[in-house]
Motif scaffolding. Sequence first.
Motif, PDB file in Angstrom:
ATOM      1  N   LEU A  15       0.832  -1.202   0.000  1.00 55.33           N
ATOM      2  CA  LEU A  15       0.000   0.000   0.000  1.00 55.33           C
ATOM      3  C   LEU A  15       0.869   1.255   0.000  1.00 55.33           C
ATOM      4  O   LEU A  15       0.500   2.271  -0.575  1.00 55.33           O
ATOM      5  CB  LEU A  15      -0.961   0.006   1.189  1.00 55.33           C
ATOM      6  CG  LEU A  15      -2.107  -1.010   1.114  1.00 55.33           C
ATOM      7  CD1 LEU A  15      -2.892  -1.013   2.420  1.00 55.33           C
ATOM      8  CD2 LEU A  15      -3.020  -0.731  -0.066  1.00 55.33           C
ATOM      9  N   GLY A  16       2.041   1.162   0.618  1.00 57.73           N
ATOM     10  CA  GLY A  16       2.956   2.300   0.652  1.00 57.73           C
ATOM     11  C   GLY A  16       3.722   2.508  -0.635  1.00 57.73           C
ATOM     12  O   GLY A  16       4.046   3.639  -0.992  1.00 57.73           O
ATOM     13  N   THR A  17       4.004   1.425  -1.348  1.00 57.16           N
ATOM     14  CA  THR A  17       4.796   1.553  -2.573  1.00 57.16           C
ATOM     15  C   THR A  17       3.934   1.554  -3.835  1.00 57.16           C
ATOM     16  O   THR A  17       4.306   2.174  -4.828  1.00 57.16           O
ATOM     17  CB  THR A  17       5.847   0.423  -2.674  1.00 57.16           C
ATOM     18  OG1 THR A  17       5.189  -0.846  -2.642  1.00 57.16           O
ATOM     19  CG2 THR A  17       6.858   0.529  -1.548  1.00 57.16           C
ATOM     20  N   GLU A  18       2.806   0.868  -3.810  1.00 53.73           N
ATOM     21  CA  GLU A  18       1.929   0.784  -4.980  1.00 53.73           C
ATOM     22  C   GLU A  18       0.805   1.818  -4.927  1.00 53.73           C
ATOM     23  O   GLU A  18       0.208   2.127  -5.941  1.00 53.73           O
ATOM     24  CB  GLU A  18       1.306  -0.621  -5.086  1.00 53.73           C
ATOM     25  CG  GLU A  18       2.306  -1.752  -5.176  1.00 53.73           C
ATOM     26  CD  GLU A  18       2.964  -1.858  -6.523  1.00 53.73           C
ATOM     27  OE1 GLU A  18       2.293  -1.592  -7.538  1.00 53.73           O
ATOM     28  OE2 GLU A  18       4.158  -2.202  -6.566  1.00 53.73           O
ATOM     29  N   GLY A  19       0.484   2.300  -3.737  1.00 51.79           N
ATOM     30  CA  GLY A  19      -0.615   3.254  -3.585  1.00 51.79           C
ATOM     31  C   GLY A  19      -1.930   2.555  -3.307  1.00 51.79           C
ATOM     32  O   GLY A  19      -1.966   1.445  -2.789  1.00 51.79           O
ATOM     33  N   VAL A  20      -3.014   3.193  -3.680  1.00 52.32           N
ATOM     34  CA  VAL A  20      -4.357   2.675  -3.432  1.00 52.32           C
ATOM     35  C   VAL A  20      -4.540   1.367  -4.198  1.00 52.32           C
ATOM     36  O   VAL A  20      -4.221   1.274  -5.382  1.00 52.32           O
ATOM     37  CB  VAL A  20      -5.427   3.701  -3.874  1.00 52.32           C
ATOM     38  CG1 VAL A  20      -6.828   3.149  -3.689  1.00 52.32           C
ATOM     39  CG2 VAL A  20      -5.253   5.013  -3.115  1.00 52.32           C
TER      40      VAL A  20
ATOM     41  N   THR B  66      -3.429   5.208   5.949  1.00 51.39           N
ATOM     42  CA  THR B  66      -3.752   6.451   6.623  1.00 51.39           C
ATOM     43  C   THR B  66      -2.443   7.190   6.875  1.00 51.39           C
ATOM     44  O   THR B  66      -1.351   6.665   6.600  1.00 51.39           O
ATOM     45  CB  THR B  66      -4.436   6.174   7.971  1.00 51.39           C
ATOM     46  OG1 THR B  66      -3.508   5.456   8.807  1.00 51.39           O
ATOM     47  CG2 THR B  66      -5.726   5.371   7.805  1.00 51.39           C
ATOM     48  N   THR B  67      -2.526   8.367   7.438  1.00 52.19           N
ATOM     49  CA  THR B  67      -1.310   9.098   7.810  1.00 52.19           C
ATOM     50  C   THR B  67      -0.496   8.271   8.799  1.00 52.19           C
ATOM     51  O   THR B  67       0.736   8.202   8.699  1.00 52.19           O
ATOM     52  CB  THR B  67      -1.677  10.468   8.413  1.00 52.19           C
ATOM     53  OG1 THR B  67      -2.448  11.186   7.450  1.00 52.19           O
ATOM     54  CG2 THR B  67      -0.446  11.258   8.768  1.00 52.19           C
ATOM     55  N   LEU B  68      -1.176   7.627   9.727  1.00 50.16           N
ATOM     56  CA  LEU B  68      -0.496   6.755  10.689  1.00 50.16           C
ATOM     57  C   LEU B  68       0.194   5.601   9.961  1.00 50.16           C
ATOM     58  O   LEU B  68       1.350   5.272  10.248  1.00 50.16           O
ATOM     59  CB  LEU B  68      -1.499   6.217  11.717  1.00 50.16           C
ATOM     60  CG  LEU B  68      -0.946   5.333  12.819  1.00 50.16           C
ATOM     61  CD1 LEU B  68       0.028   6.103  13.708  1.00 50.16           C
ATOM     62  CD2 LEU B  68      -2.089   4.750  13.649  1.00 50.16           C
ATOM     63  N   GLY B  69      -0.492   5.006   9.004  1.00 51.05           N
ATOM     64  CA  GLY B  69       0.090   3.917   8.228  1.00 51.05           C
ATOM     65  C   GLY B  69       1.292   4.368   7.421  1.00 51.05           C
ATOM     66  O   GLY B  69       2.306   3.670   7.345  1.00 51.05           O
ATOM     67  N   GLU B  70       1.191   5.554   6.827  1.00 52.30           N
ATOM     68  CA  GLU B  70       2.316   6.092   6.052  1.00 52.30           C
ATOM     69  C   GLU B  70       3.538   6.315   6.932  1.00 52.30           C
ATOM     70  O   GLU B  70       4.670   6.187   6.461  1.00 52.30           O
ATOM     71  CB  GLU B  70       1.909   7.398   5.372  1.00 52.30           C
ATOM     72  CG  GLU B  70       0.936   7.197   4.233  1.00 52.30           C
ATOM     73  CD  GLU B  70       0.391   8.493   3.664  1.00 52.30           C
ATOM     74  OE1 GLU B  70       0.684   9.582   4.210  1.00 52.30           O
ATOM     75  OE2 GLU B  70      -0.345   8.415   2.672  1.00 52.30           O
ATOM     76  N   SER B  71       3.322   6.605   8.196  1.00 53.18           N
ATOM     77  CA  SER B  71       4.456   6.819   9.102  1.00 53.18           C
ATOM     78  C   SER B  71       5.231   5.526   9.353  1.00 53.18           C
ATOM     79  O   SER B  71       6.363   5.568   9.834  1.00 53.18           O
ATOM     80  CB  SER B  71       3.988   7.439  10.419  1.00 53.18           C
ATOM     81  OG  SER B  71       3.256   6.499  11.200  1.00 53.18           O
ATOM     82  N   LEU B  72       4.638   4.373   9.027  1.00 53.71           N
ATOM     83  CA  LEU B  72       5.327   3.090   9.184  1.00 53.71           C
ATOM     84  C   LEU B  72       6.212   2.738   7.986  1.00 53.71           C
ATOM     85  O   LEU B  72       7.052   1.846   8.072  1.00 53.71           O
ATOM     86  CB  LEU B  72       4.304   1.963   9.389  1.00 53.71           C
ATOM     87  CG  LEU B  72       3.580   1.947  10.724  1.00 53.71           C
ATOM     88  CD1 LEU B  72       2.394   0.993  10.671  1.00 53.71           C
ATOM     89  CD2 LEU B  72       4.535   1.553  11.845  1.00 53.71           C
TER      90      LEU B  72
ATOM     91  N   VAL C 126      -4.804   1.389   8.036  1.00 53.78           N
ATOM     92  CA  VAL C 126      -5.355   1.272   6.685  1.00 53.78           C
ATOM     93  C   VAL C 126      -6.729   1.925   6.637  1.00 53.78           C
ATOM     94  O   VAL C 126      -7.526   1.794   7.568  1.00 53.78           O
ATOM     95  CB  VAL C 126      -5.443  -0.220   6.259  1.00 53.78           C
ATOM     96  CG1 VAL C 126      -6.260  -0.403   4.986  1.00 53.78           C
ATOM     97  CG2 VAL C 126      -4.053  -0.800   6.074  1.00 53.78           C
ATOM     98  N   HIS C 127      -6.979   2.612   5.529  1.00 53.28           N
ATOM     99  CA  HIS C 127      -8.295   3.227   5.289  1.00 53.28           C
ATOM    100  C   HIS C 127      -9.020   2.409   4.231  1.00 53.28           C
ATOM    101  O   HIS C 127      -8.426   2.029   3.216  1.00 53.28           O
ATOM    102  CB  HIS C 127      -8.135   4.669   4.798  1.00 53.28           C
ATOM    103  CG  HIS C 127      -9.428   5.294   4.387  1.00 53.28           C
ATOM    104  ND1 HIS C 127     -10.381   5.682   5.294  1.00 53.28           N
ATOM    105  CD2 HIS C 127      -9.925   5.572   3.165  1.00 53.28           C
ATOM    106  CE1 HIS C 127     -11.407   6.185   4.644  1.00 53.28           C
ATOM    107  NE2 HIS C 127     -11.160   6.125   3.345  1.00 53.28           N
TER     108      HIS C 127
END
Length: 123
Positions: A40-45, A93-99, A76-77
């Motif tokens: 989700l972080g590298t591929e996006g939605v 989510t913003t929290l997820g992106e911080s990981l 995750v949203h």
Amino acid sequence: MSDLRSEIKREIESGEYNCEKELTLSIISGKWKIIIIYYLGTEGVLRFSEINRLLPKISHKVLTTQIRELEEDGVVHRKVFAEVPSKVEYSLTTLGESLIPIVLMMDEWGKKNIKHFPVAKNR
């Protein structure tokens, strides 16, 4: 909410974690969670079927459970579109992106050190 999630929530609220690392591990623990976060972080939605294609060894039930737990933890949203057939997309989510920096460091560590774990090469 699963019993494990309820227990984690109770421990967070009561301050029972020994340290912040224990909290982090409780959120990302699970065989597939880090990989889901990575994609989700590298591929996006991504849609459920796209995540499932990226993880061919995961069962539908386990993927559903892992995503739900990440959603419950605010990592995750899940966006549902009012369409027929239904369309659902997942993103961090913003929290997820911080990981993501943590997950990328784990990926790099694995690439550098896999040679020390010959059994891991066969998985």
